[in-house]
Design a protein around this motif. Sequence first.
Motif, mmCIF file in Angstrom:
data_model
loop_
_atom_site.group_PDB
_atom_site.id
_atom_site.type_symbol
_atom_site.label_atom_id
_atom_site.label_comp_id
_atom_site.label_asym_id
_atom_site.label_seq_id
_atom_site.Cartn_x
_atom_site.Cartn_y
_atom_site.Cartn_z
ATOM 1 N N ALA A 92 0.822 -1.206 0.000
ATOM 2 C CA ALA A 92 0.000 0.000 0.000
ATOM 3 C C ALA A 92 0.860 1.261 0.000
ATOM 4 C CB ALA A 92 -0.937 -0.006 1.205
ATOM 5 N N ALA A 93 1.902 1.269 0.825
ATOM 6 C CA ALA A 93 2.777 2.437 0.904
ATOM 7 C C ALA A 93 3.513 2.668 -0.416
ATOM 8 C CB ALA A 93 3.774 2.275 2.046
ATOM 9 N N ALA A 94 3.977 1.585 -1.040
ATOM 10 C CA ALA A 94 4.685 1.707 -2.322
ATOM 11 C C ALA A 94 3.763 2.243 -3.406
ATOM 12 C CB ALA A 94 5.253 0.348 -2.735
ATOM 13 N N VAL A 95 2.554 1.719 -3.454
ATOM 14 C CA VAL A 95 1.603 2.169 -4.473
ATOM 15 C C VAL A 95 1.204 3.616 -4.236
ATOM 16 C CG1 VAL A 95 -0.761 1.851 -5.330
ATOM 17 C CG2 VAL A 95 0.738 -0.130 -5.029
ATOM 18 N N LEU A 96 0.950 3.989 -2.977
ATOM 19 C CA LEU A 96 0.575 5.370 -2.681
ATOM 20 C C LEU A 96 1.695 6.331 -3.060
ATOM 21 C CD1 LEU A 96 -1.328 7.476 -1.525
ATOM 22 C CD2 LEU A 96 -0.394 6.985 0.751
ATOM 23 N N ALA A 97 2.934 5.987 -2.702
ATOM 24 C CA ALA A 97 4.065 6.850 -3.059
ATOM 25 C C ALA A 97 4.182 6.995 -4.570
ATOM 26 C CB ALA A 97 5.356 6.289 -2.470
ATOM 27 N N GLY A 98 3.997 5.893 -5.277
ATOM 28 C CA GLY A 98 4.046 5.952 -6.738
ATOM 29 C C GLY A 98 2.961 6.834 -7.308
ATOM 30 N N GLN A 99 1.751 6.709 -6.770
ATOM 31 C CA GLN A 99 0.642 7.533 -7.253
ATOM 32 C C GLN A 99 0.875 9.016 -6.963
ATOM 33 O OE1 GLN A 99 -2.158 6.445 -9.145
ATOM 34 N NE2 GLN A 99 -0.620 4.838 -9.273
ATOM 35 N N LEU A 100 1.438 9.316 -5.799
ATOM 36 C CA LEU A 100 1.748 10.703 -5.474
ATOM 37 C C LEU A 100 2.759 11.277 -6.468
ATOM 38 C CD1 LEU A 100 2.014 10.591 -1.562
ATOM 39 C CD2 LEU A 100 0.072 11.290 -2.966
ATOM 40 N N SER A 101 3.748 10.461 -6.834
ATOM 41 C CA SER A 101 4.756 10.929 -7.789
ATOM 42 C C SER A 101 4.129 11.209 -9.147
ATOM 43 C CB SER A 101 5.884 9.896 -7.918
ATOM 44 O OG SER A 101 5.528 8.817 -8.764
ATOM 45 N N VAL A 102 3.208 10.369 -9.556
ATOM 46 C CA VAL A 102 2.547 10.541 -10.854
ATOM 47 C C VAL A 102 1.668 11.789 -10.842
ATOM 48 C CG1 VAL A 102 0.891 9.536 -12.467
ATOM 49 C CG2 VAL A 102 2.620 8.083 -11.408
ATOM 50 N N GLY A 103 0.876 11.955 -9.786
ATOM 51 C CA GLY A 103 -0.030 13.091 -9.722
ATOM 52 C C GLY A 103 0.690 14.422 -9.652
ATOM 53 N N ILE A 104 1.706 14.510 -8.791
ATOM 54 C CA ILE A 104 2.423 15.778 -8.627
ATOM 55 C C ILE A 104 3.203 16.118 -9.894
ATOM 56 C CG2 ILE A 104 4.221 16.976 -7.336
ATOM 57 C CD1 ILE A 104 3.365 15.319 -4.887
ATOM 58 N N SER A 105 3.844 15.120 -10.504
ATOM 59 C CA SER A 105 4.594 15.391 -11.734
ATOM 60 C C SER A 105 3.658 15.838 -12.850
ATOM 61 C CB SER A 105 5.387 14.154 -12.168
ATOM 62 O OG SER A 105 4.529 13.083 -12.543
ATOM 63 N N ASN A 106 2.454 15.291 -12.885
ATOM 64 C CA ASN A 106 1.479 15.697 -13.900
ATOM 65 C C ASN A 106 1.150 17.183 -13.771
ATOM 66 O OD1 ASN A 106 -0.820 14.946 -15.915
ATOM 67 N ND2 ASN A 106 -1.857 16.020 -14.269
ATOM 68 N N ASP A 107 0.887 17.626 -12.541
ATOM 69 C CA ASP A 107 0.531 19.030 -12.354
ATOM 70 C C ASP A 107 1.736 19.948 -12.544
ATOM 71 O OD1 ASP A 107 -1.997 18.169 -11.863
ATOM 72 O OD2 ASP A 107 -2.237 19.258 -9.974
ATOM 73 N N ALA A 108 2.933 19.450 -12.240
ATOM 74 C CA ALA A 108 4.137 20.258 -12.474
ATOM 75 C C ALA A 108 4.363 20.469 -13.968
ATOM 76 C CB ALA A 108 5.350 19.583 -11.837
ATOM 77 N N ILE A 109 4.178 19.414 -14.749
ATOM 78 C CA ILE A 109 4.348 19.515 -16.198
ATOM 79 C C ILE A 109 3.272 20.406 -16.812
ATOM 80 C CG2 ILE A 109 4.209 18.194 -18.357
ATOM 81 C CD1 ILE A 109 5.522 15.860 -16.827
ATOM 82 N N ASP A 110 2.060 20.316 -16.278
ATOM 83 C CA ASP A 110 0.921 21.031 -16.859
ATOM 84 C C ASP A 110 0.708 22.420 -16.271
ATOM 85 O OD1 ASP A 110 0.402 18.896 -18.464
ATOM 86 O OD2 ASP A 110 -1.338 18.166 -17.358
ATOM 87 N N ALA A 111 1.621 22.900 -15.447
ATOM 88 C CA ALA A 111 1.394 24.171 -14.745
ATOM 89 C C ALA A 111 1.096 25.313 -15.712
ATOM 90 C CB ALA A 111 2.602 24.511 -13.877
#
Length: 277
Positions: free
Chosen positions: A41-60
């Motif tokens: 669960a922790a690994a998947v959550l960390a991975g999802q956080l990385s995907v979500g934050i990077s998406n918004d950083a790229i799309d800023a």
Amino acid sequence: MRRVRALWASSHPGPSLVVTVLAVALGVAAGLSLWRTLVLAAAVLAGQLSVGISNDAIDADRDRAVGRHDKPIARGDIGVRTAWGAAIAALVLALVLSLVLGPAMAAVHTVALASAWAYNAGLKSSAWSVVPFVVSFGSFPSLATLSAESPQLATPWATIAGAVLGAAVHLTNVLPDLDDDDRTGVRGLPHRLGAQASVVLAVIGILLGALAVLVGPAGGDVATAGPVAWAFFGAVVAVAIATLAIAARHPPGRSLFRLTMLGALLLAAQLVATRGA
């Protein structure tokens, strides 16, 4: 704390938590021990956080151009450099936690996350935009089975169910943003297909996923599927019908995406209830 809240809001917290719950459900269905389930669960959550934050950083810049005031990075609540640092840190944490569960699980999780990051980095603007979702969600059931003491890939029917549900998630997730995306040059597969065709294909994906989870554990003989399995199958079919009904009456909205994620949660719950991993 303000930065932490901004980062959390930038991580697409709703979908991130749903995917984490899916991982826990699949871990339980696969018979993982408590500590392995928690690390998964922790690994998947960390991975999802990385995907979500990077998406918004790229799309800023794109988000600012279309007035997305719901995006903390676009609003200036947090800097792009800080967001990138958090995304990379979350990615590293996800891979380290995956290694705790074994090299095979880490390898498959790496592929899933690389696929998701590739979508953020540019595939979202191509006709191949659905491919990262097929790859990431298709490999998702294997994250649980590869986290076991005796690791193995998930069965083909589970992989198929994940892949078609992943396609449905993509097709419904972008529908509310079609016009904004067109204004900023993003033309993925749903943009090329149009809203109506995307909804129809998403519903087909939901139904195929439900059929795979019904037939797979029964060895292809639906006559041996128990009443619990049929009850969950009926619930997912109802979700698919509701998706079509809402799409026919209202402009594309977030409700279609939420219904798709509900269908995925119901299928995961079915695996837990029937021990069909």
